[in-house]
Motif scaffolding. Structure first.
Motif, mmCIF file in Angstrom:
data_model
loop_
_atom_site.group_PDB
_atom_site.id
_atom_site.type_symbol
_atom_site.label_atom_id
_atom_site.label_comp_id
_atom_site.label_asym_id
_atom_site.label_seq_id
_atom_site.Cartn_x
_atom_site.Cartn_y
_atom_site.Cartn_z
ATOM 1 N N ILE A 67 49.529 7.301 -62.507
ATOM 2 C CA ILE A 67 48.368 6.688 -63.156
ATOM 3 C C ILE A 67 47.701 5.708 -62.206
ATOM 4 O O ILE A 67 48.363 4.821 -61.636
ATOM 5 C CB ILE A 67 48.770 5.968 -64.451
ATOM 6 C CG1 ILE A 67 49.207 6.991 -65.503
ATOM 7 C CG2 ILE A 67 47.626 5.125 -64.989
ATOM 8 C CD1 ILE A 67 49.515 6.415 -66.863
ATOM 9 N N LEU A 68 46.385 5.869 -62.029
ATOM 10 C CA LEU A 68 45.588 4.909 -61.255
ATOM 11 C C LEU A 68 44.950 3.925 -62.224
ATOM 12 O O LEU A 68 44.169 4.317 -63.085
ATOM 13 C CB LEU A 68 44.475 5.623 -60.476
ATOM 14 C CG LEU A 68 44.822 6.478 -59.269
ATOM 15 C CD1 LEU A 68 43.548 6.887 -58.526
ATOM 16 C CD2 LEU A 68 45.763 5.771 -58.326
ATOM 17 N N GLY A 69 45.300 2.648 -62.072
ATOM 18 C CA GLY A 69 44.756 1.628 -62.950
ATOM 19 C C GLY A 69 45.789 1.133 -63.947
ATOM 20 O O GLY A 69 46.695 1.885 -64.329
ATOM 21 N N THR A 70 45.631 -0.122 -64.369
ATOM 22 C CA THR A 70 46.600 -0.722 -65.289
ATOM 23 C C THR A 70 45.916 -1.434 -66.462
ATOM 24 O O THR A 70 46.443 -2.384 -67.016
ATOM 25 C CB THR A 70 47.509 -1.711 -64.539
ATOM 26 O OG1 THR A 70 46.683 -2.649 -63.812
ATOM 27 C CG2 THR A 70 48.433 -1.006 -63.570
ATOM 28 N N GLY A 71 44.725 -0.958 -66.826
ATOM 29 C CA GLY A 71 44.002 -1.544 -67.948
ATOM 30 C C GLY A 71 44.497 -1.022 -69.284
ATOM 31 O O GLY A 71 45.532 -0.347 -69.369
#
Length: 321
Positions: free
Chosen positions: A5-9
């Motif tokens: 997964i790209l991103g941690t929002g």
């Protein structure tokens, strides 16, 4: 199959919680722009690998599919980075900031035989097909029109409010009303009329869109980032109407006939709703496809071009375009 997964929002959190409950998918890695964020996220969702840069994640040879959960403004850049590293891609909606970017992504994927799909979950959900089946029965008679709305108070969300993040109601939530109309009435559009209200940064925060189709059906769409709405989609026919309760994540469908008869269709149990797009992507990859049947590339491009034309009419152009 291993997923990175790209991103941690917030959307990455929902997807991570979903994948962790799936039987045929393994949440293998996550990347953020700082090691601290990546490490904290990996601990919360029991992910064995974390990276402080997106580049490191896409270079991991053990990853079968990358889910992109970054802001719209980064989608083109992140998609291309994944594809250039041979990674299959499931990219959150809106797929890119404009149709030109989407075309480049699809061209590269096709020429290099790499899978890529837009992660617009409403195209993959079972209730979308239940609606299709109800319409095919002709139970509400000759269909003339539909209305659909979606609204949340997103006034404090930078991704919606800022033009440099490809903000605006249209790309963030309006994509759902447009897709609902096209899934129901098809792509043969005669005319689109619209108005919008802009914020102080110059992006749309409220949209009103009227689509007229060549068979004389109409779709009246409302997108609102200043208030919560009922998110109802209603399809009108000579014998009654169909109420699609929540066009973003259908909770139920109700058929209400002119004679007073009511038919109810309940949504089947699900993890979150995100699992359907993941499963469809993994199945397509296993089958050697570069796109899914649920949201083929031409459908994504069609919607992107509609949104480009709307923004052009409204005079909304992102700084990086």
């Amino acid at each position: 199959m291993n997923i990175g997964i790209l991103g941690t929002g917030s959307i990455a959190e929902k997807m991570s919680a979903t994948i962790n409950k799936m039987n045929n998918a393994h949440l293998y890695a996550v990347a953020s722009r700082t090691a601290e964020k990546a490490k904290s996220f990996s601990e919360r969702y029991h992910i064995e690998n974390y990276y402080a840069t997106y580049e490191e994640l896409v270079q991991d040879k053990n990853i079968d599919l990358v889910y992109i959960a970054t802001p719209h403004s980064r989608h083109y850049e992140d998609c291309m980075m994944c594809l250039e590293n041979g990674k299959n891609v499931l990219c959150e909606k809106a797929f890119t900031a404009n149709a030109k970017q989407a075309e480049k992504v699809f061209e590269y994927a096709k020429s290099h035989n790499v899978f890529v799909s837009e992660a617009i979950w409403t195209r993959f959900m079972p209730m979308r097909f239940v609606l299709d089946d109800i319409i095919k029965t002709g139970v509400i008679g000759e269909i003339s029109s539909l209305t659909a709305n979606i609204g949340y108070n997103l006034l404090n969300k930078e991704r919606v409010q800022k033009p440099e993040l490809a903000g605006g109601a249209l790309l963030d939530i309006g994509i759902y009303t447009i897709n609902f109309a096209l899934m129901t009435f098809g792509n043969d559009i005669a005319e689109i009329k619209s108005t919008c209200i802009k914020n102080k940064y110059g992006v749309d925060i409220i949209d009103n869109i009227l689509i007229t189709f060549n068979d004389n059906k109409t779709a009246l769409l409302h997108n609102n980032t200043t208030a919560n709405t009922d998110k109802l989609g209603v399809i009108y026919g000579t014998n009654g109407r169909i109420e699609f309760n929540n066009i973003n994540n259908c909770e139920s469908i109700k058929v209400i006939l002119n004679n007073g008869e009511i038919q109810n269709y309940e949504t089947p149990p699900q993890i979150s709703g995100y699992e359907y797009e993941v499963e469809a992507s993994l199945n397509a990859i296993k089958a050697g496809k570069i796109e899914t049947d649920f949201m083929p590339h031409y459908e994504t491009l069609h919607v992107m071009k509609i949104m480009d034309n709307l923004r052009n009419e409204w005079g909304i152009k992102y700084p990086f375009e």
